[in-house]
Design an enzyme around this catalytic site. Structure first.
Site, PDB file in Angstrom:
ATOM      1  N   CYS A 221       6.647  -0.382   6.805  1.00 43.99           N
ATOM      2  CA  CYS A 221       6.143   0.797   6.104  1.00 43.99           C
ATOM      3  C   CYS A 221       7.237   1.276   5.155  1.00 43.99           C
ATOM      4  O   CYS A 221       8.408   1.316   5.541  1.00 43.99           O
ATOM      5  CB  CYS A 221       5.799   1.884   7.124  1.00 43.99           C
ATOM      6  SG  CYS A 221       5.220   3.415   6.371  1.00 43.99           S
ATOM      7  N   LEU A 222       6.844   1.641   3.938  1.00 42.26           N
ATOM      8  CA  LEU A 222       7.830   2.106   2.956  1.00 42.26           C
ATOM      9  C   LEU A 222       8.533   3.378   3.436  1.00 42.26           C
ATOM     10  O   LEU A 222       9.635   3.676   2.995  1.00 42.26           O
ATOM     11  CB  LEU A 222       7.159   2.361   1.597  1.00 42.26           C
ATOM     12  CG  LEU A 222       6.577   1.128   0.893  1.00 42.26           C
ATOM     13  CD1 LEU A 222       5.828   1.541  -0.363  1.00 42.26           C
ATOM     14  CD2 LEU A 222       7.668   0.116   0.568  1.00 42.26           C
TER      15      LEU A 222
ATOM     16  N   HIS B 170      -3.614   0.534   8.012  1.00 47.78           N
ATOM     17  CA  HIS B 170      -2.309   1.188   7.881  1.00 47.78           C
ATOM     18  C   HIS B 170      -2.407   2.426   6.977  1.00 47.78           C
ATOM     19  O   HIS B 170      -1.907   3.502   7.322  1.00 47.78           O
ATOM     20  CB  HIS B 170      -1.297   0.170   7.318  1.00 47.78           C
ATOM     21  CG  HIS B 170       0.100   0.677   7.171  1.00 47.78           C
ATOM     22  ND1 HIS B 170       1.138   0.208   7.958  1.00 47.78           N
ATOM     23  CD2 HIS B 170       0.652   1.603   6.354  1.00 47.78           C
ATOM     24  CE1 HIS B 170       2.253   0.840   7.613  1.00 47.78           C
ATOM     25  NE2 HIS B 170       1.987   1.682   6.637  1.00 47.78           N
ATOM     26  N   GLU B 171      -3.070   2.270   5.833  1.00 47.80           N
ATOM     27  CA  GLU B 171      -3.137   3.385   4.875  1.00 47.80           C
ATOM     28  C   GLU B 171      -4.077   4.492   5.366  1.00 47.80           C
ATOM     29  O   GLU B 171      -3.787   5.668   5.191  1.00 47.80           O
ATOM     30  CB  GLU B 171      -3.561   2.889   3.489  1.00 47.80           C
ATOM     31  CG  GLU B 171      -2.638   1.840   2.866  1.00 47.80           C
ATOM     32  CD  GLU B 171      -1.161   2.212   2.894  1.00 47.80           C
ATOM     33  OE1 GLU B 171      -0.827   3.406   2.761  1.00 47.80           O
ATOM     34  OE2 GLU B 171      -0.328   1.301   3.071  1.00 47.80           O
TER      35      GLU B 171
ATOM     36  N   GLY C  94       0.826  -1.199   0.000  1.00 52.13           N
ATOM     37  CA  GLY C  94       0.000   0.000   0.000  1.00 52.13           C
ATOM     38  C   GLY C  94       0.862   1.253   0.000  1.00 52.13           C
ATOM     39  O   GLY C  94       2.011   1.220   0.443  1.00 52.13           O
TER      40      GLY C  94
ATOM     41  N   HIS D  33      -2.221   6.578   7.742  1.00 52.31           N
ATOM     42  CA  HIS D  33      -1.308   7.525   7.076  1.00 52.31           C
ATOM     43  C   HIS D  33      -2.011   8.840   6.766  1.00 52.31           C
ATOM     44  O   HIS D  33      -1.443   9.917   6.919  1.00 52.31           O
ATOM     45  CB  HIS D  33      -0.813   6.952   5.742  1.00 52.31           C
ATOM     46  CG  HIS D  33       0.485   6.216   5.833  1.00 52.31           C
ATOM     47  ND1 HIS D  33       1.642   6.792   6.323  1.00 52.31           N
ATOM     48  CD2 HIS D  33       0.833   4.957   5.471  1.00 52.31           C
ATOM     49  CE1 HIS D  33       2.624   5.907   6.267  1.00 52.31           C
ATOM     50  NE2 HIS D  33       2.169   4.781   5.752  1.00 52.31           N
TER      51      HIS D  33
ATOM     52  N   GLN E 174       3.028   9.849   1.512  1.00 51.18           N
ATOM     53  CA  GLN E 174       4.318   9.161   1.385  1.00 51.18           C
ATOM     54  C   GLN E 174       5.076   9.576   0.124  1.00 51.18           C
ATOM     55  O   GLN E 174       6.254   9.235  -0.032  1.00 51.18           O
ATOM     56  CB  GLN E 174       4.123   7.641   1.372  1.00 51.18           C
ATOM     57  CG  GLN E 174       3.669   7.092   2.707  1.00 51.18           C
ATOM     58  CD  GLN E 174       3.584   5.586   2.661  1.00 51.18           C
ATOM     59  OE1 GLN E 174       2.606   5.036   2.171  1.00 51.18           O
ATOM     60  NE2 GLN E 174       4.612   4.915   3.146  1.00 51.18           N
TER      61      GLN E 174
HETATM   62 ZN   LIG Z   1       3.131   3.017   5.576  1.00 55.10          ZN
END
Ligand SMILES: [Zn+2]
Length: 169
Positions: free
Chosen positions: A92-93, A134-135, A45, A138, A50
């Site tokens: 997480c990226l 999670h998204e 995701g 964000h 991000q």
């Molecule tokens: Zn993330």
């Protein structure tokens, strides 16, 4: 176009994003770029903040590009129902190389708008439920480390600070 991914420490990741109000060709282009960026990063995701864009928009693909039908676009998502719980490693990226056991609901229902502004309600289980939470987090300025114990969170923050000082972040 593949965007560079914003890493933890940038303030865009820790403040609520603005709602998406215009569903046009620019949004379609942005979503296509987000999928391209997600795929290149091998992620599940990606949320707009991000890539430095403070909009309530995220893309999810729990098959990491294997199944085109698995691609989900969520604008202005909100988690409206949850059930059960799962404790699994999460990453997480924006926090590359940091993973930690994170508690999430086993099932989660998200209400959002699709790419064209149409209201949608989706229920996911397991990894998909985790991705919804999670998204959506964000877009509210919350990172997964907020769900960890204070001790674990501080340890990750300290390591990141050390890497920043060393110019490795
Ligand atoms: Zn993330």
């Amino acid at each position: 176009m593949i965007y560079p991914i914003v890493k933890y420490g940038q303030e865009v990741l820790e403040r609520p994003s603005e709602p998406v109000t215009v569903f046009d060709g620019n949004l379609e282009k942005l979503v296509a770029d987000m999928f391209e960026t997600l795929c290149a990063a091998n992620g599940v995701g990606l949320a707009a903040p991000q890539i430095g864009i403070a909009k309530k928009l995220c893309v999810i693909d729990i098959t990491s590009g294997e199944d085109p039908k698995a691609k989900l676009v969520l604008a202005n998502p909100a988690i409206v129902a949850t059930e059960g719980k799962q404790v699994l490693e999460e990453g997480c990226l924006s926090l590359p190389d940091f993973r930690a056991k994170t508690t999430r609901p086993l099932r989660a229902t998200v209400r959002a708008q699709d790419l064209h502004g149409k209201e949608i309600t989706l229920t996911g289980e397991g990894l998909l439920a985790r991705a919804f939470c999670h998204e959506t987090d964000h877009l509210n300025g919350v990172l997964f480390i907020q769900h960890l114990s204070l001790l674990k969170r501080d340890s990750i923050k300290r390591k990141v600070r050390r890497m920043m000082k060393a110019g490795e972040w």
